[in-house]
Design a protein around this motif. Structure first.
Motif, PDB file in Angstrom:
ATOM      1  N   ILE A 116      21.808  -0.269   3.600  1.00 49.60           N
ATOM      2  CA  ILE A 116      20.673   0.609   3.921  1.00 49.60           C
ATOM      3  C   ILE A 116      19.596   0.497   2.837  1.00 49.60           C
ATOM      4  O   ILE A 116      18.404   0.366   3.145  1.00 49.60           O
ATOM      5  CB  ILE A 116      21.141   2.075   4.087  1.00 49.60           C
ATOM      6  N   HIS A 117      20.011   0.534   1.570  1.00 49.76           N
ATOM      7  CA  HIS A 117      19.050   0.402   0.470  1.00 49.76           C
ATOM      8  C   HIS A 117      18.335  -0.949   0.534  1.00 49.76           C
ATOM      9  O   HIS A 117      17.108  -1.015   0.331  1.00 49.76           O
ATOM     10  CB  HIS A 117      19.739   0.542  -0.890  1.00 49.76           C
ATOM     11  N   MET A 118      19.074  -1.998   0.823  1.00 50.67           N
ATOM     12  CA  MET A 118      18.462  -3.326   0.884  1.00 50.67           C
ATOM     13  C   MET A 118      17.451  -3.407   2.023  1.00 50.67           C
ATOM     14  O   MET A 118      16.355  -3.960   1.853  1.00 50.67           O
ATOM     15  CB  MET A 118      19.545  -4.402   1.031  1.00 50.67           C
ATOM     16  N   ARG A 119      17.793  -2.860   3.182  1.00 49.96           N
ATOM     17  CA  ARG A 119      16.851  -2.876   4.308  1.00 49.96           C
ATOM     18  C   ARG A 119      15.605  -2.051   3.991  1.00 49.96           C
ATOM     19  O   ARG A 119      14.489  -2.464   4.289  1.00 49.96           O
ATOM     20  CB  ARG A 119      17.517  -2.371   5.590  1.00 49.96           C
ATOM     21  N   ARG A 120      15.824  -0.878   3.361  1.00 53.00           N
ATOM     22  CA  ARG A 120      14.681  -0.027   3.006  1.00 53.00           C
ATOM     23  C   ARG A 120      13.776  -0.742   2.008  1.00 53.00           C
ATOM     24  O   ARG A 120      12.550  -0.743   2.149  1.00 53.00           O
ATOM     25  CB  ARG A 120      15.173   1.293   2.421  1.00 53.00           C
ATOM     26  N   ASN A 121      14.361  -1.391   1.018  1.00 54.39           N
ATOM     27  CA  ASN A 121      13.563  -2.129   0.044  1.00 54.39           C
ATOM     28  C   ASN A 121      12.817  -3.284   0.697  1.00 54.39           C
ATOM     29  O   ASN A 121      11.659  -3.545   0.371  1.00 54.39           O
ATOM     30  CB  ASN A 121      14.444  -2.641  -1.098  1.00 54.39           C
ATOM     31  N   GLN A 122      13.481  -3.976   1.615  1.00 55.63           N
ATOM     32  CA  GLN A 122      12.827  -5.091   2.299  1.00 55.63           C
ATOM     33  C   GLN A 122      11.666  -4.596   3.152  1.00 55.63           C
ATOM     34  O   GLN A 122      10.597  -5.211   3.194  1.00 55.63           O
ATOM     35  CB  GLN A 122      13.826  -5.873   3.168  1.00 55.63           C
ATOM     36  N   GLN A 123      11.863  -3.454   3.820  1.00 59.21           N
ATOM     37  CA  GLN A 123      10.785  -2.880   4.623  1.00 59.21           C
ATOM     38  C   GLN A 123       9.607  -2.482   3.735  1.00 59.21           C
ATOM     39  O   GLN A 123       8.446  -2.674   4.103  1.00 59.21           O
ATOM     40  CB  GLN A 123      11.298  -1.679   5.419  1.00 59.21           C
ATOM     41  N   ALA A 124       9.905  -1.920   2.570  1.00 58.95           N
ATOM     42  CA  ALA A 124       8.835  -1.542   1.642  1.00 58.95           C
ATOM     43  C   ALA A 124       8.082  -2.778   1.169  1.00 58.95           C
ATOM     44  O   ALA A 124       6.842  -2.776   1.100  1.00 58.95           O
ATOM     45  CB  ALA A 124       9.407  -0.777   0.457  1.00 58.95           C
ATOM     46  N   LEU A 125       8.797  -3.842   0.846  1.00 60.69           N
ATOM     47  CA  LEU A 125       8.140  -5.083   0.434  1.00 60.69           C
ATOM     48  C   LEU A 125       7.283  -5.656   1.555  1.00 60.69           C
ATOM     49  O   LEU A 125       6.151  -6.105   1.321  1.00 60.69           O
ATOM     50  CB  LEU A 125       9.183  -6.120  -0.004  1.00 60.69           C
ATOM     51  N   ASP A 126       7.818  -5.649   2.763  1.00 63.76           N
ATOM     52  CA  ASP A 126       7.052  -6.148   3.910  1.00 63.76           C
ATOM     53  C   ASP A 126       5.767  -5.343   4.108  1.00 63.76           C
ATOM     54  O   ASP A 126       4.697  -5.911   4.366  1.00 63.76           O
ATOM     55  CB  ASP A 126       7.899  -6.108   5.181  1.00 63.76           C
ATOM     56  N   ALA A 127       5.875  -4.020   3.963  1.00 63.01           N
ATOM     57  CA  ALA A 127       4.689  -3.163   4.106  1.00 63.01           C
ATOM     58  C   ALA A 127       3.677  -3.467   3.010  1.00 63.01           C
ATOM     59  O   ALA A 127       2.471  -3.539   3.266  1.00 63.01           O
ATOM     60  CB  ALA A 127       5.105  -1.699   4.073  1.00 63.01           C
ATOM     61  N   LEU A 128       4.148  -3.651   1.778  1.00 58.85           N
ATOM     62  CA  LEU A 128       3.237  -3.969   0.685  1.00 58.85           C
ATOM     63  C   LEU A 128       2.546  -5.309   0.912  1.00 58.85           C
ATOM     64  O   LEU A 128       1.362  -5.466   0.615  1.00 58.85           O
ATOM     65  CB  LEU A 128       3.989  -3.984  -0.651  1.00 58.85           C
ATOM     66  N   ARG A 129       3.273  -6.265   1.440  1.00 61.44           N
ATOM     67  CA  ARG A 129       2.674  -7.579   1.731  1.00 61.44           C
ATOM     68  C   ARG A 129       1.561  -7.436   2.760  1.00 61.44           C
ATOM     69  O   ARG A 129       0.494  -8.020   2.619  1.00 61.44           O
ATOM     70  CB  ARG A 129       3.735  -8.545   2.242  1.00 61.44           C
ATOM     71  N   ARG A 130       1.854  -6.670   3.805  1.00 59.95           N
ATOM     72  CA  ARG A 130       0.845  -6.488   4.856  1.00 59.95           C
ATOM     73  C   ARG A 130      -0.371  -5.729   4.333  1.00 59.95           C
ATOM     74  O   ARG A 130      -1.502  -6.079   4.632  1.00 59.95           O
ATOM     75  CB  ARG A 130       1.442  -5.744   6.047  1.00 59.95           C
ATOM     76  N   LEU A 131      -0.126  -4.684   3.554  1.00 61.99           N
ATOM     77  CA  LEU A 131      -1.221  -3.858   3.071  1.00 61.99           C
ATOM     78  C   LEU A 131      -2.013  -4.519   1.957  1.00 61.99           C
ATOM     79  O   LEU A 131      -3.223  -4.384   1.882  1.00 61.99           O
ATOM     80  CB  LEU A 131      -0.689  -2.505   2.582  1.00 61.99           C
ATOM     81  N   GLY A 132      -1.318  -5.186   1.100  1.00 57.41           N
ATOM     82  CA  GLY A 132      -1.975  -5.740  -0.073  1.00 57.41           C
ATOM     83  C   GLY A 132      -2.481  -7.146   0.096  1.00 57.41           C
ATOM     84  O   GLY A 132      -3.263  -7.622  -0.713  1.00 57.41           O
ATOM     85  N   ASN A 133      -2.007  -7.834   1.124  1.00 59.30           N
ATOM     86  CA  ASN A 133      -2.382  -9.232   1.316  1.00 59.30           C
ATOM     87  C   ASN A 133      -2.228 -10.000   0.013  1.00 59.30           C
ATOM     88  O   ASN A 133      -3.098 -10.730  -0.405  1.00 59.30           O
ATOM     89  CB  ASN A 133      -3.813  -9.312   1.816  1.00 59.30           C
ATOM     90  N   MET A 134      -1.110  -9.763  -0.652  1.00 59.64           N
ATOM     91  CA  MET A 134      -0.854 -10.321  -1.969  1.00 59.64           C
ATOM     92  C   MET A 134      -0.473 -11.787  -1.849  1.00 59.64           C
ATOM     93  O   MET A 134       0.245 -12.180  -0.954  1.00 59.64           O
ATOM     94  CB  MET A 134       0.268  -9.538  -2.652  1.00 59.64           C
ATOM     95  N   ASP A 135      -0.963 -12.585  -2.805  1.00 57.07           N
ATOM     96  CA  ASP A 135      -0.656 -14.003  -2.830  1.00 57.07           C
ATOM     97  C   ASP A 135      -0.565 -14.419  -4.284  1.00 57.07           C
ATOM     98  O   ASP A 135      -1.509 -14.169  -5.030  1.00 57.07           O
ATOM     99  CB  ASP A 135      -1.730 -14.777  -2.104  1.00 57.07           C
ATOM    100  N   PRO A 136       0.462 -14.963  -4.814  1.00 53.97           N
ATOM    101  CA  PRO A 136       1.698 -15.328  -4.137  1.00 53.97           C
ATOM    102  C   PRO A 136       2.637 -14.129  -4.006  1.00 53.97           C
ATOM    103  O   PRO A 136       2.518 -13.160  -4.719  1.00 53.97           O
ATOM    104  CB  PRO A 136       2.321 -16.371  -5.053  1.00 53.97           C
TER     105      PRO A 136
END
Length: 157
Positions: A116-136
């Motif tokens: 559950i923690h791993m999925r929650r962390n992955q979802q948070a990372l995915d959201a940050l990627r979408r919101l921040g358009n971070m590269d790399p």
């Protein structure tokens, strides 16, 4: 004068004591999982679990050797047969089975919480990627990779 089952009895007691220690570590791990920021405790519990797993493996091998020496198979059926022939082993075997079951249940529960923690962390990372358009971006193993940027071209007029 010692009985032929004395070494097996000793081995079963040692194995049960190790499983009890393992259960204590699993319970500490469960507590650390409740405190999501306590990664130090999780690392310590993982190291202790690995150490105890090695000792449990050795104890299991010793139990198997003792069963084989007494003429029994090295599996649960052999242990059950030995306990049937030597009733003094029955409570030790039952204790061992009960402790192993308890350890398995706690370990499964902890694994589900970790998932559950791993999925929650992955979802948070995915959201940050979408919101921040971070590269790399960095994947779960810490390796950088480039993600496509999604920029909208807006034309005036």
């Amino acid at each position: 004068m010692s009985k032929p089952i004395d070494p097996l009895q000793s081995c079963l007691r040692q194995e049960a004591a190790l499983i009890q220690q393992f259960i204590s570590v699993l319970q500490a791990e469960a507590h650390a999982l409740e405190q999501t920021a306590d990664t130090g405790a999780l690392i310590a519990s993982t190291e202790e679990k690995n150490r105890l797993y090695g000792l449990l493996t050795q104890a299991g091998q010793e139990r198997q050797a003792q069963l084989q020496e007494l003429g029994y198979s090295t599996d649960k059926a052999g242990l059950d047969a030995a306990a049937h022939e030597y009733p003094v082993l029955k409570p030790l075997c039952q204790d061992l089975f009960d402790l192993a079951k308890q350890a398995g249940e706690i370990n499964t529960s902890n694994g589900a919480v970790i998932d559950i923690h791993m999925r929650r962390n992955q979802q948070a990372l995915d959201a940050l990627r979408r919101l921040g358009n971070m590269d790399p971006l960095y994947d779960a193993s810490g390796r950088a990779h480039h993600a496509p940027t999604h920029r909208k071209n807006i034309k005036a007029g």
